[in-house]
Design an enzyme around this catalytic site. Structure first.
Site, PDB file in Angstrom:
ATOM      1  N   GLY A  50       0.874  -1.178   0.000  1.00 13.29           N
ATOM      2  CA  GLY A  50       0.000   0.000   0.000  1.00 13.29           C
ATOM      3  C   GLY A  50       0.901   1.215   0.000  1.00 13.29           C
ATOM      4  O   GLY A  50       1.807   1.311  -0.818  1.00 13.29           O
ATOM      5  N   CYS A  82       6.262  -5.238   0.492  1.00  9.17           N
ATOM      6  CA  CYS A  82       6.344  -3.942  -0.166  1.00  9.17           C
ATOM      7  C   CYS A  82       6.258  -2.799   0.847  1.00  9.17           C
ATOM      8  O   CYS A  82       7.197  -2.609   1.625  1.00  9.17           O
ATOM      9  CB  CYS A  82       5.305  -3.857  -1.282  1.00  9.17           C
ATOM     10  SG  CYS A  82       5.748  -2.634  -2.519  1.00  9.17           S
ATOM     11  N   HIS A 180       5.091  -8.614  -4.255  1.00 10.25           N
ATOM     12  CA  HIS A 180       3.746  -8.899  -3.744  1.00 10.25           C
ATOM     13  C   HIS A 180       3.444 -10.394  -3.864  1.00 10.25           C
ATOM     14  O   HIS A 180       2.920 -10.832  -4.893  1.00 10.25           O
ATOM     15  CB  HIS A 180       2.709  -8.101  -4.546  1.00 10.25           C
ATOM     16  CG  HIS A 180       2.690  -6.651  -4.192  1.00 10.25           C
ATOM     17  ND1 HIS A 180       1.805  -6.110  -3.294  1.00 10.25           N
ATOM     18  CD2 HIS A 180       3.482  -5.632  -4.591  1.00 10.25           C
ATOM     19  CE1 HIS A 180       2.034  -4.817  -3.168  1.00 10.25           C
ATOM     20  NE2 HIS A 180       3.046  -4.497  -3.942  1.00 10.25           N
ATOM     21  N   GLU A 182       1.159 -12.054  -2.599  1.00 13.37           N
ATOM     22  CA  GLU A 182      -0.280 -12.353  -2.495  1.00 13.37           C
ATOM     23  C   GLU A 182      -0.955 -12.319  -3.861  1.00 13.37           C
ATOM     24  O   GLU A 182      -2.106 -12.733  -3.996  1.00 13.37           O
ATOM     25  CB  GLU A 182      -0.960 -11.359  -1.535  1.00 13.37           C
ATOM     26  CG  GLU A 182      -1.144  -9.941  -2.067  1.00 13.37           C
ATOM     27  CD  GLU A 182       0.143  -9.118  -2.082  1.00 13.37           C
ATOM     28  OE1 GLU A 182       1.217  -9.665  -1.807  1.00 13.37           O
ATOM     29  OE2 GLU A 182       0.058  -7.920  -2.407  1.00 13.37           O
TER      30      GLU A 182
HETATM   31  N1  LIG Z   1       3.188  -1.516  -3.603  1.00 14.85           N
HETATM   32  C1  LIG Z   1       3.623  -0.895  -2.539  1.00 14.85           C
HETATM   33  O1  LIG Z   1       3.374  -1.321  -1.396  1.00 14.85           O
HETATM   34  C2  LIG Z   1       4.344   0.392  -2.779  1.00 14.85           C
HETATM   35  C3  LIG Z   1       5.035   0.975  -1.579  1.00 14.85           C
HETATM   36  C4  LIG Z   1       5.077   2.471  -1.677  1.00 14.85           C
HETATM   37  N2  LIG Z   1       5.905   2.894  -2.774  1.00 14.85           N
HETATM   38  C5  LIG Z   1       5.539   3.072  -0.357  1.00 14.85           C
HETATM   39  O2  LIG Z   1       6.500   3.739  -0.305  1.00 14.85           O
HETATM   40  O3  LIG Z   1       4.929   2.869   0.629  1.00 14.85           O
END
Ligand SMILES: NC(=O)CC[C@H](N)C(=O)O
Length: 212
Positions: A50, A82, A180, A182
């Protein structure tokens, strides 16, 4: 009756339903976590992808930052993917000014590390402890720039000639991936969740836990 571990998914923001499906798919009992009582009920936790800056703000607003840090200090197994990897990291490069994290994992991560051109891409990785090659989806993903001595590097991807960037790490009960895991469906797609769930020992007594 044998039941799987209760694995929460932090559900303040990000790709929560995909993790819930993956956890259920590997035989864990997923639990959506937005309150401290729900966190208390977990044997382990997933911090989803996220936006890390938003998630940390929401953790504060929901009074979860302190309790989550305390559970991690107490040995809670956590999978961060992520943005979740960024949240677990002790140090962040290219973050917002003074970007706060939950911490616990002795790494320095670089946010949005793969750059504009390849902002989001699909690759494949081999990850120590996980059988076969894994499809790996990277979405504005971080990489681990530096890992402390107690951190095992589990996977790297090529990022230019001779450069392998670290995209999966483990430090005791803390596991983090830049990609990811998931995404995708079916047991084959959820090998990282299976690997994580297998490390989690359910608390049979549910001792201090309240069942929300
Ligand atoms: N897909 C992702 O979770 C991206 C992470 C996002 N770029 C961040 O800095 O939080």
């Amino acid at each position: 009756m044998v039941t799987g571990p209760r694995i929460g998914v932090l559900a303040l923001q990000g790709d929560v339903p995909e993790h819930v499906a993956a956890l259920a798919g590997v035989g864990a009992r997923p639990l959506v976590v937005r309150r401290e009582a729900e966190l208390d009920a977990c044997d382990a936790l997933v911090l989803p992808g996220g936006e890390s800056t938003t998630m940390v703000r929401l953790l504060r607003i929901f009074d979860l930052l302190g309790p989550l840090r305390a559970r991690i200090a107490g040995g809670l197994p956590v999978l961060g993917t992520c943005a979740g990897m960024i949240l677990l990291a002790d140090r962040v490069l290219d973050g917002e000014r003074g970007q706060e994290t939950v911490g616990g994992l002795d790494v320095t991560v670089r946010r949005n590390a793969f750059g504009r051109q390849v902002d989001s891409f699909e690759g494949s990785v081999t990850m120590a402890g996980v059988p076969g090659r894994l499809p790996a989806v990277f979405i504005r993903a971080p990489w681990v720039e530096e890992a402390g001595p107690g951190v095992d590097v589990l996977a790297r991807v090529d990022a230019g000639p001779g450069v392998g960037r670290i995209v999966a790490v483990r430090q005791g009960p803390l596991l983090a991936t830049s990609f990811h895991p998931e995404v995708g469906e079916g047991p084959d797609a959820w090998r990282v969740h299976r690997y994580f769930a297998e490390q989690v020992v359910p608390d049979p007594a549910g001792a201090r836990r309240r069942d929300p």
